[in-house]
Design a protein around this motif. Structure first.
Motif, PDB file in Angstrom:
ATOM      1  N   ALA A  67      14.049 -10.275 -16.525  1.00  0.00           N
ATOM      2  CA  ALA A  67      15.134 -11.237 -16.770  1.00  0.00           C
ATOM      3  C   ALA A  67      16.460 -10.683 -16.268  1.00  0.00           C
ATOM      4  CB  ALA A  67      15.224 -11.585 -18.253  1.00  0.00           C
ATOM      5  N   GLY A  68      16.690  -9.398 -16.468  1.00  0.00           N
ATOM      6  CA  GLY A  68      17.922  -8.783 -15.983  1.00  0.00           C
ATOM      7  C   GLY A  68      17.995  -8.791 -14.473  1.00  0.00           C
ATOM      8  N   LEU A  69      16.884  -8.472 -13.822  1.00  0.00           N
ATOM      9  CA  LEU A  69      16.848  -8.505 -12.357  1.00  0.00           C
ATOM     10  C   LEU A  69      17.074  -9.923 -11.834  1.00  0.00           C
ATOM     11  CD1 LEU A  69      13.894  -6.041 -11.663  1.00  0.00           C
ATOM     12  CD2 LEU A  69      16.345  -5.640 -11.343  1.00  0.00           C
ATOM     13  N   PHE A  70      16.450 -10.892 -12.489  1.00  0.00           N
ATOM     14  CA  PHE A  70      16.647 -12.287 -12.087  1.00  0.00           C
ATOM     15  C   PHE A  70      18.109 -12.688 -12.263  1.00  0.00           C
ATOM     16  CE2 PHE A  70      16.829 -16.835 -13.098  1.00  0.00           C
ATOM     17  CZ  PHE A  70      16.311 -17.353 -11.909  1.00  0.00           C
ATOM     18  N   GLY A  71      18.719 -12.271 -13.358  1.00  0.00           N
ATOM     19  CA  GLY A  71      20.130 -12.584 -13.593  1.00  0.00           C
ATOM     20  C   GLY A  71      21.031 -12.013 -12.513  1.00  0.00           C
ATOM     21  N   MET A  72      20.714 -10.815 -12.044  1.00  0.00           N
ATOM     22  CA  MET A  72      21.522 -10.213 -10.980  1.00  0.00           C
ATOM     23  C   MET A  72      21.353 -10.977  -9.664  1.00  0.00           C
ATOM     24  SD  MET A  72      20.970  -6.250 -12.103  1.00  0.00           S
ATOM     25  CE  MET A  72      21.801  -5.523 -10.720  1.00  0.00           C
ATOM     26  N   VAL A  73      20.133 -11.375  -9.344  1.00  0.00           N
ATOM     27  CA  VAL A  73      19.892 -12.171  -8.137  1.00  0.00           C
ATOM     28  C   VAL A  73      20.562 -13.538  -8.269  1.00  0.00           C
ATOM     29  CG1 VAL A  73      18.092 -13.327  -6.773  1.00  0.00           C
ATOM     30  CG2 VAL A  73      17.770 -10.962  -7.525  1.00  0.00           C
ATOM     31  N   LEU A  74      20.424 -14.136  -9.424  1.00  0.00           N
ATOM     32  CA  LEU A  74      21.056 -15.433  -9.689  1.00  0.00           C
ATOM     33  C   LEU A  74      22.567 -15.347  -9.485  1.00  0.00           C
ATOM     34  CD1 LEU A  74      20.739 -18.346 -10.753  1.00  0.00           C
ATOM     35  CD2 LEU A  74      20.960 -17.414 -13.053  1.00  0.00           C
ATOM     36  N   SER A  75      23.165 -14.290  -9.965  1.00  0.00           N
ATOM     37  CA  SER A  75      24.602 -14.087  -9.798  1.00  0.00           C
ATOM     38  C   SER A  75      24.982 -14.068  -8.331  1.00  0.00           C
ATOM     39  CB  SER A  75      25.005 -12.772 -10.471  1.00  0.00           C
ATOM     40  OG  SER A  75      26.335 -12.440 -10.155  1.00  0.00           O
ATOM     41  N   ALA A  76      24.249 -13.307  -7.538  1.00  0.00           N
ATOM     42  CA  ALA A  76      24.556 -13.199  -6.106  1.00  0.00           C
ATOM     43  C   ALA A  76      24.370 -14.529  -5.391  1.00  0.00           C
ATOM     44  CB  ALA A  76      23.671 -12.123  -5.474  1.00  0.00           C
ATOM     45  N   VAL A  77      23.319 -15.246  -5.716  1.00  0.00           N
ATOM     46  CA  VAL A  77      23.065 -16.543  -5.074  1.00  0.00           C
ATOM     47  C   VAL A  77      24.168 -17.540  -5.420  1.00  0.00           C
ATOM     48  CG1 VAL A  77      21.505 -18.535  -5.076  1.00  0.00           C
ATOM     49  CG2 VAL A  77      20.573 -16.226  -4.858  1.00  0.00           C
ATOM     50  N   LEU A  78      24.561 -17.606  -6.682  1.00  0.00           N
ATOM     51  CA  LEU A  78      25.619 -18.533  -7.092  1.00  0.00           C
ATOM     52  C   LEU A  78      26.953 -18.184  -6.440  1.00  0.00           C
ATOM     53  CD1 LEU A  78      24.669 -18.951 -10.836  1.00  0.00           C
ATOM     54  CD2 LEU A  78      24.579 -20.724  -9.070  1.00  0.00           C
ATOM     55  N   MET A  79      27.239 -16.905  -6.312  1.00  0.00           N
ATOM     56  CA  MET A  79      28.478 -16.490  -5.655  1.00  0.00           C
ATOM     57  C   MET A  79      28.458 -16.914  -4.185  1.00  0.00           C
ATOM     58  SD  MET A  79      30.009 -14.157  -3.427  1.00  0.00           S
ATOM     59  CE  MET A  79      28.659 -13.067  -3.170  1.00  0.00           C
ATOM     60  N   LEU A  80      27.337 -16.716  -3.504  1.00  0.00           N
ATOM     61  CA  LEU A  80      27.228 -17.120  -2.098  1.00  0.00           C
ATOM     62  C   LEU A  80      27.323 -18.637  -1.933  1.00  0.00           C
ATOM     63  CD1 LEU A  80      24.481 -14.630  -0.887  1.00  0.00           C
ATOM     64  CD2 LEU A  80      26.911 -14.664  -0.228  1.00  0.00           C
ATOM     65  N   ALA A  98      30.837 -29.045  -7.053  1.00  0.00           N
ATOM     66  CA  ALA A  98      30.347 -29.650  -8.303  1.00  0.00           C
ATOM     67  C   ALA A  98      28.911 -29.195  -8.548  1.00  0.00           C
ATOM     68  CB  ALA A  98      30.440 -31.173  -8.236  1.00  0.00           C
ATOM     69  N   GLY A  99      28.109 -29.173  -7.492  1.00  0.00           N
ATOM     70  CA  GLY A  99      26.731 -28.697  -7.620  1.00  0.00           C
ATOM     71  C   GLY A  99      26.667 -27.249  -8.065  1.00  0.00           C
ATOM     72  N   VAL A 100      27.549 -26.418  -7.540  1.00  0.00           N
ATOM     73  CA  VAL A 100      27.586 -25.006  -7.950  1.00  0.00           C
ATOM     74  C   VAL A 100      27.925 -24.914  -9.438  1.00  0.00           C
ATOM     75  CG1 VAL A 100      28.774 -22.793  -7.659  1.00  0.00           C
ATOM     76  CG2 VAL A 100      28.136 -24.138  -5.642  1.00  0.00           C
ATOM     77  N   PHE A 101      28.886 -25.707  -9.892  1.00  0.00           N
ATOM     78  CA  PHE A 101      29.244 -25.651 -11.314  1.00  0.00           C
ATOM     79  C   PHE A 101      28.116 -26.183 -12.203  1.00  0.00           C
ATOM     80  CE2 PHE A 101      33.553 -24.903  -9.778  1.00  0.00           C
ATOM     81  CZ  PHE A 101      33.967 -23.936 -10.675  1.00  0.00           C
TER      82      PHE A 101
END
Length: 143
Positions: A67-80, A98-101
């Protein structure tokens, strides 16, 4: 867990620029500077990227588990995604942001269930996300 009042104050203060752009264009469009939309869009993208980064910090605490690894990947994808949306022409950038939010809101729901339940933080994030979505929609409807 009770969150510091400063967190709420800063969160709601962060909504003020989201409100200011559409409000200015609604009340006195003839006085709005040329750069207003670009500055507003960049602020929205910056806040989206900042909020995505918060997942990185929360996931770091449990980086050893999936879950922690997924959260880190999720963070990077959302930032990009936030950065990519800011590169689009204004009218296309609004629905993209709006989609990002919306994705940030869904990610917050995931974080609440998988990483660390902080119900008062979750409520704050969802209320602020809804406020941002209202402002993006308002600006989009202004044309």
């Amino acid at each position: 867990m009770n969150l510091p009042r400063l967190l709420f104050a800063l969160g709601y203060a962060g909504l003020l620029p989201f409100i200011a752009g559409p409000l200015w264009l609604s009340v006195a469009p003839q006085t709005a500077p040329e750069w207003l939309d670009r500055a507003w869009l960049l602020y929205a993208a910056m806040i989206a990227a900042f909020m995505a980064g918060s997942f990185w910090g929360l996931a770091l605490v449990v980086a050893e588990n999936p879950a922690g690894l997924f959260g880190m990947v999720l963070s990077a994808v959302l930032m990009l995604l936030a950065w990519g949306a800011s590169l689009l022409p204004f009218r296309e950038a609004l629905p993209a942001l709006a989609g990002v939010f919306v994705l940030l809101g869904l990610a917050e729901l995931w974080r609440e269930r998988e990483l660390d339940p902080m119900s008062s933080y979750f409520r704050l994030r969802i209320v602020l996300t809804l406020g941002v979505l209202v402002c993006i929609t308002w600006r989009f409807l202004l044309g």
